[in-house]
Design an enzyme around this catalytic site. Structure first.
Site, PDB file in Angstrom:
ATOM      1  CE  LYS A 127      -4.765  -7.570   2.820  1.00 29.02           C
ATOM      2  NZ  LYS A 127      -3.455  -7.565   3.347  1.00 29.02           N
ATOM      3  CE  LYS A 139      -0.132   0.582   5.513  1.00 35.02           C
ATOM      4  NZ  LYS A 139       1.277   0.208   5.728  1.00 35.02           N
ATOM      5  CE  LYS A 161       0.849  -6.333  -1.144  1.00 37.37           C
ATOM      6  NZ  LYS A 161       1.847  -5.902  -0.176  1.00 37.37           N
TER       7      LYS A 161
HETATM    8  P1  AMP Z   1       1.341  -3.901   6.005  1.00 42.07           P
HETATM    9  O1  AMP Z   1       0.237  -3.024   5.527  1.00 42.07           O
HETATM   10  O2  AMP Z   1       1.683  -5.000   5.068  1.00 42.07           O
HETATM   11  O3  AMP Z   1       2.525  -3.132   6.481  1.00 42.07           O
HETATM   12  O4  AMP Z   1       0.703  -4.657   7.246  1.00 42.07           O
HETATM   13  C1  AMP Z   1       1.108  -4.400   8.545  1.00 42.07           C
HETATM   14  C2  AMP Z   1       0.386  -5.269   9.529  1.00 42.07           C
HETATM   15  O5  AMP Z   1      -1.011  -4.980   9.520  1.00 42.07           O
HETATM   16  C3  AMP Z   1       0.529  -6.757   9.277  1.00 42.07           C
HETATM   17  O6  AMP Z   1       0.712  -7.418  10.523  1.00 42.07           O
HETATM   18  C4  AMP Z   1      -0.790  -7.144   8.690  1.00 42.07           C
HETATM   19  O7  AMP Z   1      -1.132  -8.477   8.952  1.00 42.07           O
HETATM   20  C5  AMP Z   1      -1.735  -6.191   9.410  1.00 42.07           C
HETATM   21  N1  AMP Z   1      -2.921  -5.926   8.581  1.00 42.07           N
HETATM   22  C6  AMP Z   1      -2.941  -5.325   7.373  1.00 42.07           C
HETATM   23  N2  AMP Z   1      -4.208  -5.248   6.910  1.00 42.07           N
HETATM   24  C7  AMP Z   1      -4.998  -5.832   7.860  1.00 42.07           C
HETATM   25  C8  AMP Z   1      -6.405  -6.052   7.975  1.00 42.07           C
HETATM   26  N3  AMP Z   1      -7.251  -5.654   7.027  1.00 42.07           N
HETATM   27  N4  AMP Z   1      -6.878  -6.658   9.088  1.00 42.07           N
HETATM   28  C9  AMP Z   1      -6.021  -7.057  10.071  1.00 42.07           C
HETATM   29  N5  AMP Z   1      -4.683  -6.870  10.033  1.00 42.07           N
HETATM   30  C10 AMP Z   1      -4.173  -6.266   8.939  1.00 42.07           C
END
Ligand code: AMP
Length: 342
Positions: free
Chosen positions: A212, A215, A133
């Site tokens: 991966k 967002k 990041k």
């Molecule tokens: P965040 O976008 O950081 O709020 O992520 C929220 C949750 O989504 C966390 O548990 C991440 O591990 C999961 N997550 C985010 N991106 C992925 C992805 N591409 N594949 C699987 N899990 C994801």
């Protein structure tokens, strides 16, 4: 006698409730949820909740989200309310889970300050999410210390498991390191939590199979509130691999394998069954099927979400925060006592 039976029944039920292991996780209100968030985390939250086996805590990680743009207050409020409604529309139920907001519980940030004092700088510098990041510009200190607050978010509830996607493993490992450091300095307070993954802990980007779905790279995302036309458009242009066979091979055919995993998870059909059904067919035909599967799966979710009001969602989470705060405050008191703070 009847009274004694009722009493014993009460004790047995109380024991079952008391003995349930706790799970806790959260998502950031930082924009729309994509299928990676859903299949890696949110779907699992709902299934774990509905299994009845766990004492469930799920929160909105709003303090984490201010470590990155957007910084507009109106947008932030909208994102928080939107995530509350996403949780509810996906099936999280305040009667079964404690749903709360991180910033409504000051004990999280207080504990994170205390945890700063047991966290080695070297551990934080190693975090790959921070490295990724901060690649594109100057990073702020919150992005650097984020995993310490995350450790406080988790450990303050002393959960056994943290359901997340694979990208969070390093952070969960750090929370175990922090628990050990604290316990060895001040005496045993925190159990070490374990990660809990779904079958799809890493959904990959639609336009770059080496990354991966994230967002921060919206072009490669399939959002769970995308409409059917948008989903079809995105899937038809999703990067696939050389060859034309619909065959699962995560190493040599990562693009089509990702789509097979998505379609399988959302249709409850085994990947092998999909391979058989699409034997001799081309990528285009499979992509159309995958688009319909995704659109159909999330139709009910989209419908439920439009029916939820901001006021109702906010009320549910504020009530949950009051419940969560009691546990968080008790842990903080225990911690302060161990340290010798008066
Ligand atoms: P965040 O976008 O950081 O709020 O992520 C929220 C949750 O989504 C966390 O548990 C991440 O591990 C999961 N997550 C985010 N991106 C992925 C992805 N591409 N594949 C699987 N899990 C994801």
């Amino acid at each position: 006698m009847a009274m004694l039976d009722s009493f014993n029944l009460f004790i047995s039920i109380a024991k079952i409730i008391y003995m349930k292991e706790r799970i806790l996780s959260g998502l950031q209100p930082s924009g729309r949820l994509h299928v990676g968030n859903y299949l890696g985390a949110l779907k699992n939250f709902v299934e774990l909740q509905n299994s009845g086996e766990y004492d469930c805590f799920f929160f909105i990680a709003d303090y984490h989200s201010i470590s990155e743009p957007p910084y507009e207050s109106e947008q932030k409020r909208k994102d928080i309310l939107d995530l509350m409604k996403s949780y509810l529309a996906a099936g999280l139920d305040p009667k079964k889970s404690t749903l709360f907001v991180q910033s409504q519980i000051p004990a999280h940030t207080e504990l994170s300050w205390i945890f700063n004092s047991v966290t080695p700088m070297g551990e934080l510098s190693r975090m790959t999410q921070f490295k990724d990041k901060s690649e594109d510009g100057e990073a702020n200190a919150a992005l650097f210390t984020y995993p310490v607050l995350q450790a406080a978010d988790i450990l303050i509830y002393k959960p056994a498991f943290v359901p997340t996607g694979e990208d969070q493993d390093q952070h969960i490992e750090l929370s175990r390191v922090i628990a050990r450091k604290f316990n060895s300095r001040y005496g045993e307070v925190f159990p070490e939590p374990q990660s809990k993954h779904t079958d799809i802990p890493r959904v990959i980007s639609l336009n770059d199979p080496s990354k991966k779905m994230s967002k921060s790279k919206p072009n490669g995302c399939l959002f769970i509130d995308d409409g059917p036309e948008e989903i079809a458009k995105k899937l038809s242009s999703a990067v696939t691999d050389s060859g034309s066979e619909i065959k699962y091979d995560a190493v040599h055919k990562p693009g089509i394998s990702n789509l097979l995993r998505l379609a399988s998870a959302l249709s409850s059909k085994e990947i092998a069954v999909l391979e058989q059904e699409f034997a001799g067919k081309n990528y285009g035909e499979f992509k159309s099927y995958a688009a319909k599967t995704v659109a159909d799966y999330f139709a009910a979710y989209r419908e439920r979400k439009t029916k939820l009001s901001d006021a109702k969602a906010e009320k549910i989470f504020t009530k949950g925060s009051m419940k969560a705060a009691k546990i968080a405050d008790a842990t903080l008191l225990e911690v302060k006592d161990r340290i010798g703070l008066i």
